[in-house]
Design a protein around this motif. Sequence first.
Motif, PDB file in Angstrom:
ATOM      1  N   TYR A 217      30.429  68.495  15.445  1.00  0.00           N
ATOM      2  CA  TYR A 217      29.182  67.937  14.917  1.00  0.00           C
ATOM      3  C   TYR A 217      28.800  66.722  15.745  1.00  0.00           C
ATOM      4  O   TYR A 217      27.773  66.692  16.397  1.00  0.00           O
ATOM      5  N   TRP A 218      29.650  65.699  15.732  1.00  0.00           N
ATOM      6  CA  TRP A 218      29.332  64.465  16.445  1.00  0.00           C
ATOM      7  C   TRP A 218      29.390  64.642  17.955  1.00  0.00           C
ATOM      8  O   TRP A 218      28.658  63.964  18.686  1.00  0.00           O
ATOM      9  N   ARG A 219      30.215  65.560  18.441  1.00  0.00           N
ATOM     10  CA  ARG A 219      30.253  65.775  19.897  1.00  0.00           C
ATOM     11  C   ARG A 219      28.985  66.476  20.376  1.00  0.00           C
ATOM     12  O   ARG A 219      28.544  66.253  21.506  1.00  0.00           O
ATOM     13  N   PHE A 224      23.575  65.093  23.006  1.00  0.00           N
ATOM     14  CA  PHE A 224      22.148  64.739  22.961  1.00  0.00           C
ATOM     15  C   PHE A 224      21.939  63.291  23.411  1.00  0.00           C
ATOM     16  O   PHE A 224      21.047  63.004  24.212  1.00  0.00           O
ATOM     17  N   VAL A 225      22.755  62.378  22.891  1.00  0.00           N
ATOM     18  CA  VAL A 225      22.619  60.966  23.257  1.00  0.00           C
ATOM     19  C   VAL A 225      22.812  60.788  24.762  1.00  0.00           C
ATOM     20  O   VAL A 225      22.017  60.102  25.426  1.00  0.00           O
ATOM     21  N   GLN A 226      23.849  61.420  25.309  1.00  0.00           N
ATOM     22  CA  GLN A 226      24.119  61.284  26.738  1.00  0.00           C
ATOM     23  C   GLN A 226      23.023  61.945  27.578  1.00  0.00           C
ATOM     24  O   GLN A 226      22.555  61.368  28.566  1.00  0.00           O
ATOM     25  N   GLY A 227      22.614  63.147  27.165  1.00  0.00           N
ATOM     26  CA  GLY A 227      21.679  63.908  27.986  1.00  0.00           C
ATOM     27  C   GLY A 227      20.238  63.474  27.841  1.00  0.00           C
ATOM     28  O   GLY A 227      19.480  63.490  28.821  1.00  0.00           O
ATOM     29  N   ALA A 228      19.817  63.080  26.643  1.00  0.00           N
ATOM     30  CA  ALA A 228      18.411  62.741  26.413  1.00  0.00           C
ATOM     31  C   ALA A 228      18.145  61.245  26.488  1.00  0.00           C
ATOM     32  O   ALA A 228      17.046  60.830  26.881  1.00  0.00           O
ATOM     33  N   LEU A 229      19.111  60.408  26.119  1.00  0.00           N
ATOM     34  CA  LEU A 229      18.878  58.966  26.076  1.00  0.00           C
ATOM     35  C   LEU A 229      19.449  58.249  27.293  1.00  0.00           C
ATOM     36  O   LEU A 229      18.755  57.478  27.953  1.00  0.00           O
ATOM     37  N   VAL A 230      20.720  58.495  27.603  1.00  0.00           N
ATOM     38  CA  VAL A 230      21.339  57.825  28.749  1.00  0.00           C
ATOM     39  C   VAL A 230      20.740  58.333  30.053  1.00  0.00           C
ATOM     40  O   VAL A 230      20.342  57.542  30.916  1.00  0.00           O
ATOM     41  N   ASP A 231      20.647  59.653  30.208  1.00  0.00           N
ATOM     42  CA  ASP A 231      20.157  60.219  31.472  1.00  0.00           C
ATOM     43  C   ASP A 231      18.725  59.797  31.773  1.00  0.00           C
ATOM     44  O   ASP A 231      18.342  59.682  32.947  1.00  0.00           O
ATOM     45  N   ARG A 232      17.927  59.567  30.747  1.00  0.00           N
ATOM     46  CA  ARG A 232      16.542  59.136  30.963  1.00  0.00           C
ATOM     47  C   ARG A 232      16.407  57.616  30.959  1.00  0.00           C
ATOM     48  O   ARG A 232      15.315  57.083  30.965  1.00  0.00           O
ATOM     49  N   ARG A 233      17.530  56.940  30.924  1.00  0.00           N
ATOM     50  CA  ARG A 233      17.578  55.471  30.943  1.00  0.00           C
ATOM     51  C   ARG A 233      16.838  54.847  29.763  1.00  0.00           C
ATOM     52  O   ARG A 233      16.248  53.763  29.874  1.00  0.00           O
ATOM     53  N   LEU A 234      16.843  55.552  28.643  1.00  0.00           N
ATOM     54  CA  LEU A 234      16.255  55.009  27.424  1.00  0.00           C
ATOM     55  C   LEU A 234      17.221  54.064  26.727  1.00  0.00           C
ATOM     56  O   LEU A 234      16.808  53.240  25.912  1.00  0.00           O
ATOM     57  N   ILE A 235      18.504  54.220  27.009  1.00  0.00           N
ATOM     58  CA  ILE A 235      19.532  53.252  26.628  1.00  0.00           C
ATOM     59  C   ILE A 235      20.454  53.072  27.818  1.00  0.00           C
ATOM     60  O   ILE A 235      20.450  53.882  28.747  1.00  0.00           O
ATOM     61  N   GLU A 236      21.227  52.001  27.806  1.00  0.00           N
ATOM     62  CA  GLU A 236      22.202  51.764  28.868  1.00  0.00           C
ATOM     63  C   GLU A 236      23.424  52.653  28.644  1.00  0.00           C
ATOM     64  O   GLU A 236      23.795  52.936  27.493  1.00  0.00           O
ATOM     65  N   PRO A 237      24.082  53.091  29.707  1.00  0.00           N
ATOM     66  CA  PRO A 237      25.296  53.904  29.529  1.00  0.00           C
ATOM     67  C   PRO A 237      26.336  53.217  28.653  1.00  0.00           C
ATOM     68  O   PRO A 237      27.006  53.871  27.851  1.00  0.00           O
ATOM     69  N   GLY A 238      26.449  51.895  28.778  1.00  0.00           N
ATOM     70  CA  GLY A 238      27.438  51.173  27.983  1.00  0.00           C
ATOM     71  C   GLY A 238      27.139  51.147  26.502  1.00  0.00           C
ATOM     72  O   GLY A 238      28.031  50.864  25.686  1.00  0.00           O
ATOM     73  N   ASP A 239      25.894  51.453  26.110  1.00  0.00           N
ATOM     74  CA  ASP A 239      25.534  51.415  24.694  1.00  0.00           C
ATOM     75  C   ASP A 239      26.267  52.484  23.889  1.00  0.00           C
ATOM     76  O   ASP A 239      26.405  52.360  22.670  1.00  0.00           O
ATOM     77  N   THR A 240      26.734  53.537  24.553  1.00  0.00           N
ATOM     78  CA  THR A 240      27.509  54.544  23.837  1.00  0.00           C
ATOM     79  C   THR A 240      28.883  54.007  23.435  1.00  0.00           C
ATOM     80  O   THR A 240      29.582  54.646  22.637  1.00  0.00           O
ATOM     81  N   GLY A 241      29.259  52.851  23.958  1.00  0.00           N
ATOM     82  CA  GLY A 241      30.521  52.239  23.577  1.00  0.00           C
ATOM     83  C   GLY A 241      30.503  51.624  22.194  1.00  0.00           C
ATOM     84  O   GLY A 241      31.556  51.195  21.705  1.00  0.00           O
TER      85      GLY A 241
END
Length: 367
Positions: A217-219, A224-241
């Motif tokens: 579920y969460w993976r 989605f978070v990695q592919g849609a938000l991080v990859d498009r630079r809508l959030i910083e990669p470190g924000d997933t931490g």
Amino acid sequence: MAETRKYQLQNDAANRLIAQLVEAAGVPPERRGYIQQMLTTVLKLHEDGAQSGDLKITSTALKELRYAYKVFAPYRAVRKVTVFGSARTAGGEEPALVARDFGRRMVQERWMVVTGAGAGIMGAAQEGAGGEQSFGLNIRLPFEQEANPWIASDPKLITFKYFFTRKLFLVKEASAVVLFPGGFGTMDECFELLTLMQTGKSTIVPVVLVETGSKPYWRIWDRFVQGALVDRRLIEPGDTGFYRIVDGAEAAVHEVTSFYRIFHSSRIVGDHLVFRLTRMLTDDEVRDIAQRFEDILKGPLDQTPGPVPHELNEFPELPRLIVPFSRSSYSRLRRLIDHLNEIGGPEMASQPPDVQRAPAEPGLSST
């Protein structure tokens, strides 16, 4: 230069009466300004010609805030974990079984459990924790509104009319947040909490996303978070931490409790962020932190054996690390806390009992 106009009513006689009322009520001098401003704000609604509907919202919200403060007040010395998840999950399903085990394990760690008081995941976590060791923050809805039986008759059940007042306490009182699979409400709570921490508007606490069973579920959510938000630079990669994905109750408990191995709590004092620690750091450890995180520091780190000047005299026995945080990246600050907790290795995993009973407000509040 003209003096800034005081926060007061246009009616001087009313201002004097407010001051007299505060004094007659015996409000201590150090708190008098806050009470006086709140009374002034209420009467400013009248001066502004606020509509009856606006007055109704304000009145209800204020009463809900006051009552919730009152209910939580006796338990401020105990850490609490807020649990989110679907109200529609049946009690015999794997997510509910894991949530029940998690609630039980957290009480064994001398924490309390906070839920939205509903059925499903919330009821399961509440059942595991037991009514005496948990809070239920219910919301009045046309459906899915009944409090679960494990908290329904407990005085620590609070029923809110508004989501925004309920949301405040679900986050404000939490030293950790654990989320199980859920629907729109769970997604709402998850993204709101991550936004608050990303922007420095909320205390950084462990956010643990629990997978249950063989179907992810969460993976999937993380992809989605990695592919849609991080990859498009809508959030910083470190924000997933800001969040961690784990499997099962035992891993979730470990993720929560390990966050407080050496880090205890923090408070803003003047221009600096002050960390309360469970032990003093060595000079080498302080130098290592300063080098690794110089990108978010605007000056040298320092240590004191107890509270710093102008800090509230909370936990006088705990040493302090004074962190001149630049407020440039809260995800890097989360990583600094992680690194701090990694100092000392596995032998530091167990905490003294008094550390487990930390306050519900370890946060980035100002003094």
